[in-house]
Write a protein that holds these residues in place. Structure first.
Motif, PDB file in Angstrom:
ATOM      1  N   MET A   1       0.823  -1.223   0.000  1.00  0.00           N
ATOM      2  CA  MET A   1       0.000   0.000   0.000  1.00  0.00           C
ATOM      3  C   MET A   1       0.856   1.272   0.000  1.00  0.00           C
ATOM      4  SD  MET A   1      -1.550   0.552   3.824  1.00  0.00           S
ATOM      5  CE  MET A   1      -1.505   2.333   3.788  1.00  0.00           C
ATOM      6  N   TRP A   2       2.152   1.129   0.305  1.00  0.00           N
ATOM      7  CA  TRP A   2       3.033   2.309   0.360  1.00  0.00           C
ATOM      8  C   TRP A   2       3.813   2.528  -0.942  1.00  0.00           C
ATOM      9  CZ3 TRP A   2       1.675   5.291   4.077  1.00  0.00           C
ATOM     10  CH2 TRP A   2       1.289   4.782   5.324  1.00  0.00           C
ATOM     11  N   ARG A   3       3.441   1.804  -2.002  1.00  0.00           N
ATOM     12  CA  ARG A   3       4.249   1.832  -3.227  1.00  0.00           C
ATOM     13  C   ARG A   3       4.558   3.250  -3.716  1.00  0.00           C
ATOM     14  NH1 ARG A   3       1.240  -1.339  -7.404  1.00  0.00           N
ATOM     15  NH2 ARG A   3       0.306   0.634  -8.009  1.00  0.00           N
ATOM     16  N   GLU A   4       3.529   4.093  -3.810  1.00  0.00           N
ATOM     17  CA  GLU A   4       3.746   5.449  -4.349  1.00  0.00           C
ATOM     18  C   GLU A   4       4.647   6.286  -3.441  1.00  0.00           C
ATOM     19  OE1 GLU A   4       0.949   3.823  -4.463  1.00  0.00           O
ATOM     20  OE2 GLU A   4       0.313   3.899  -6.562  1.00  0.00           O
ATOM     21  N   GLN A   5       4.558   6.063  -2.140  1.00  0.00           N
ATOM     22  CA  GLN A   5       5.393   6.841  -1.205  1.00  0.00           C
ATOM     23  C   GLN A   5       6.848   6.368  -1.307  1.00  0.00           C
ATOM     24  OE1 GLN A   5       2.101   5.751  -0.247  1.00  0.00           O
ATOM     25  NE2 GLN A   5       1.687   7.848  -0.892  1.00  0.00           N
ATOM     26  N   VAL A   6       7.015   5.041  -1.388  1.00  0.00           N
ATOM     27  CA  VAL A   6       8.379   4.488  -1.450  1.00  0.00           C
ATOM     28  C   VAL A   6       9.066   4.964  -2.736  1.00  0.00           C
ATOM     29  CG1 VAL A   6       9.686   2.329  -1.662  1.00  0.00           C
ATOM     30  CG2 VAL A   6       7.856   2.525   0.042  1.00  0.00           C
ATOM     31  N   GLU A   7       8.325   4.908  -3.844  1.00  0.00           N
ATOM     32  CA  GLU A   7       8.920   5.354  -5.123  1.00  0.00           C
ATOM     33  C   GLU A   7       9.344   6.820  -5.032  1.00  0.00           C
ATOM     34  OE1 GLU A   7       6.468   2.340  -8.051  1.00  0.00           O
ATOM     35  OE2 GLU A   7       6.008   4.486  -8.138  1.00  0.00           O
ATOM     36  N   HIS A   8       8.446   7.623  -4.481  1.00  0.00           N
ATOM     37  CA  HIS A   8       8.700   9.061  -4.395  1.00  0.00           C
ATOM     38  C   HIS A   8       9.912   9.345  -3.501  1.00  0.00           C
ATOM     39  CE1 HIS A   8       7.564  13.265  -4.598  1.00  0.00           C
ATOM     40  NE2 HIS A   8       7.618  13.354  -3.286  1.00  0.00           N
ATOM     41  N   LEU A   9       9.945   8.713  -2.353  1.00  0.00           N
ATOM     42  CA  LEU A   9      11.025   9.012  -1.398  1.00  0.00           C
ATOM     43  C   LEU A   9      12.347   8.380  -1.820  1.00  0.00           C
ATOM     44  CD1 LEU A   9       9.216   8.932   2.028  1.00  0.00           C
ATOM     45  CD2 LEU A   9       9.829  10.875   0.618  1.00  0.00           C
ATOM     46  N   ALA A  10      12.282   7.207  -2.436  1.00  0.00           N
ATOM     47  CA  ALA A  10      13.525   6.576  -2.913  1.00  0.00           C
ATOM     48  C   ALA A  10      14.184   7.501  -3.944  1.00  0.00           C
ATOM     49  CB  ALA A  10      13.241   5.209  -3.498  1.00  0.00           C
ATOM     50  N   ALA A  11      13.346   8.131  -4.765  1.00  0.00           N
ATOM     51  CA  ALA A  11      13.889   9.057  -5.774  1.00  0.00           C
ATOM     52  C   ALA A  11      14.538  10.275  -5.116  1.00  0.00           C
ATOM     53  CB  ALA A  11      12.771   9.502  -6.711  1.00  0.00           C
ATOM     54  N   HIS A  12      14.174  10.543  -3.874  1.00  0.00           N
ATOM     55  CA  HIS A  12      14.787  11.667  -3.148  1.00  0.00           C
ATOM     56  C   HIS A  12      15.839  11.180  -2.151  1.00  0.00           C
ATOM     57  CE1 HIS A  12      11.305  13.857  -4.781  1.00  0.00           C
ATOM     58  NE2 HIS A  12      12.124  14.895  -4.714  1.00  0.00           N
ATOM     59  N   GLY A  13      16.312   9.967  -2.321  1.00  0.00           N
ATOM     60  CA  GLY A  13      17.448   9.492  -1.519  1.00  0.00           C
ATOM     61  C   GLY A  13      17.103   8.878  -0.175  1.00  0.00           C
ATOM     62  N   TYR A  14      15.837   8.545   0.046  1.00  0.00           N
ATOM     63  CA  TYR A  14      15.465   7.932   1.337  1.00  0.00           C
ATOM     64  C   TYR A  14      15.558   6.414   1.255  1.00  0.00           C
ATOM     65  CZ  TYR A  14      13.723  12.278   3.272  1.00  0.00           C
ATOM     66  OH  TYR A  14      13.635  13.545   3.769  1.00  0.00           O
ATOM     67  N   GLU A  15      15.920   5.818   2.372  1.00  0.00           N
ATOM     68  CA  GLU A  15      15.866   4.355   2.520  1.00  0.00           C
ATOM     69  C   GLU A  15      14.518   4.055   3.158  1.00  0.00           C
ATOM     70  OE1 GLU A  15      17.568   1.221   1.736  1.00  0.00           O
ATOM     71  OE2 GLU A  15      19.265   2.040   2.856  1.00  0.00           O
ATOM     72  N   CYS A  16      13.699   3.229   2.509  1.00  0.00           N
ATOM     73  CA  CYS A  16      12.365   2.955   3.055  1.00  0.00           C
ATOM     74  C   CYS A  16      12.273   1.524   3.580  1.00  0.00           C
ATOM     75  CB  CYS A  16      11.300   3.183   1.986  1.00  0.00           C
ATOM     76  SG  CYS A  16      11.229   4.914   1.469  1.00  0.00           S
ATOM     77  N   VAL A  17      11.837   1.395   4.804  1.00  0.00           N
ATOM     78  CA  VAL A  17      11.660   0.083   5.426  1.00  0.00           C
ATOM     79  C   VAL A  17      10.159  -0.171   5.460  1.00  0.00           C
ATOM     80  CG1 VAL A  17      12.144  -1.312   7.473  1.00  0.00           C
ATOM     81  CG2 VAL A  17      13.632   0.622   6.905  1.00  0.00           C
ATOM     82  N   THR A  18       9.719  -1.257   4.812  1.00  0.00           N
ATOM     83  CA  THR A  18       8.273  -1.474   4.666  1.00  0.00           C
ATOM     84  C   THR A  18       7.917  -2.915   5.061  1.00  0.00           C
ATOM     85  OG1 THR A  18       8.642  -2.031   2.345  1.00  0.00           O
ATOM     86  CG2 THR A  18       7.993   0.231   2.814  1.00  0.00           C
ATOM     87  N   PRO A  19       7.861  -3.187   6.359  1.00  0.00           N
ATOM     88  CA  PRO A  19       7.540  -4.560   6.750  1.00  0.00           C
ATOM     89  C   PRO A  19       6.080  -4.908   6.466  1.00  0.00           C
ATOM     90  CG  PRO A  19       7.671  -3.126   8.680  1.00  0.00           C
ATOM     91  CD  PRO A  19       8.069  -2.289   7.505  1.00  0.00           C
ATOM     92  N   ASP A  20       5.838  -6.185   6.181  1.00  0.00           N
ATOM     93  CA  ASP A  20       4.475  -6.728   6.267  1.00  0.00           C
ATOM     94  C   ASP A  20       4.267  -7.063   7.735  1.00  0.00           C
ATOM     95  OD1 ASP A  20       3.736  -6.623   3.592  1.00  0.00           O
ATOM     96  OD2 ASP A  20       4.509  -8.620   3.140  1.00  0.00           O
TER      97      ASP A  20
END
Ligand code: MLT
Length: 257
Positions: A25-44
């Motif tokens: 459900m966080w796909r759009e946020q992860v894509e956006h933030l990864a493009a700005h240099g963030y490391e995203c941790v998204t556990p199930d």
């Protein structure tokens, strides 16, 4: 698969999903933030998505501990913690258990008070229905509350995606999460002691966790900011990803990492 090890120069974000959904459900946020240099941790979270937890009760503190253990594996000390709805309850537990690991908090479509007896009974009933009849009845009953009327009429792909997440959830895992939410503690007394910068996001048309719940948290978390997303109900980040990402990114840009 082993999680990647964090690059120490990157700011980290921990995303905690809602119920009965999964980390996709966080796909759009992860894509956006990864493009700005963030490391995203998204556990199930326990029992949902690819997390095949088999216990009877998936507690909110255990979900928070699992997220912290994943951060340990990735060698991430601290992160901006973002939780939506059930993920917000887990974020409260994370902030309570590991305050030093929270750089900032984002609470979307969630609330601080515990359930009353009627709400607990409704959760027990829903768990029973899922175990007996699977996830389809729940998806039919909840979609009109999860999504705004405009989303239901204008964004068929979002409706499909949300329905698919619900229907693909394992009823045993979803029932365990329901029991965990019914057992959760009251987070109201935590609010004044939250010192991390906090962004509170709510959908204007959310009947599940309405604007009043968000205002209640905003009044009690001293360093907080409230953003109301128009044309969205409970799943603000999926219904209005651009608006959600904009407020998220503006908030993150003001933080010193
Ligand atoms: C969620 O979206 O995570 C749930 O609506 C939370 C809840 O049932 O309290």
């Amino acid at each position: 698969m082993k999680p990647a090890v964090h690059s120490p120069n990157k700011p980290a974000m921990l995303f905690l999903h809602g119920y009965p959904f999964d980390s996709s459900m966080w796909r759009e946020q992860v894509e956006h933030l990864a493009a700005h240099g963030y490391e995203c941790v998204t556990p199930d979270l326990r029992g949902l998505g690819q997390n095949h937890f088999r216990g009877e009760v998936a507690s909110m503190p255990d979900m928070a501990r699992d997220a912290a253990a994943l951060m340990d594996e990735m060698k991430i000390d601290g992160a901006v913690v973002c939780g939506l709805s059930m993920g917000g309850y887990v974020a409260f537990e994370f902030a309570h258990l590991f305050p030093e690991r929270v750089k900032a908090l984002i609470l979307a479509g969630t609330r601080a008070p515990a359930d009353n007896e009627a709400e607990k009974a409704a959760r027990a009933q829903q768990a029973e229905t899922m175990l007996r009849a699977g996830m389809v009845p729940i998806s039919l009953a909840t979609l009109p509350k999860l999504l705004a009327a405009k989303t239901l009429s204008d964004q068929p792909e979002v409706v499909k995606r949300v329905r698919k997440m619900i229907v693909n959830s394992d009823p045993r895992g979803a029932a365990a999460a329901q029991r965990g939410m019914a057992d959760r503690r009251d987070y109201v007394s935590d609010l004044p002691s939250i010192t991390a910068p906090t962004l509170i996001i709510v959908g204007r048309d959310d009947p599940i966790r309405p604007v009043a719940d968000a205002e209640f948290m905003h009044q009690r978390i001293r360093n907080s900011q409230l953003e109301i997303v128009e044309d969205a109900a409970h799943l603000t980040n999926l219904e209005q990803p651009e608006a959600f990402n904009r407020v998220l990114f503006e908030f993150l840009s003001k933080l010193v990492h």
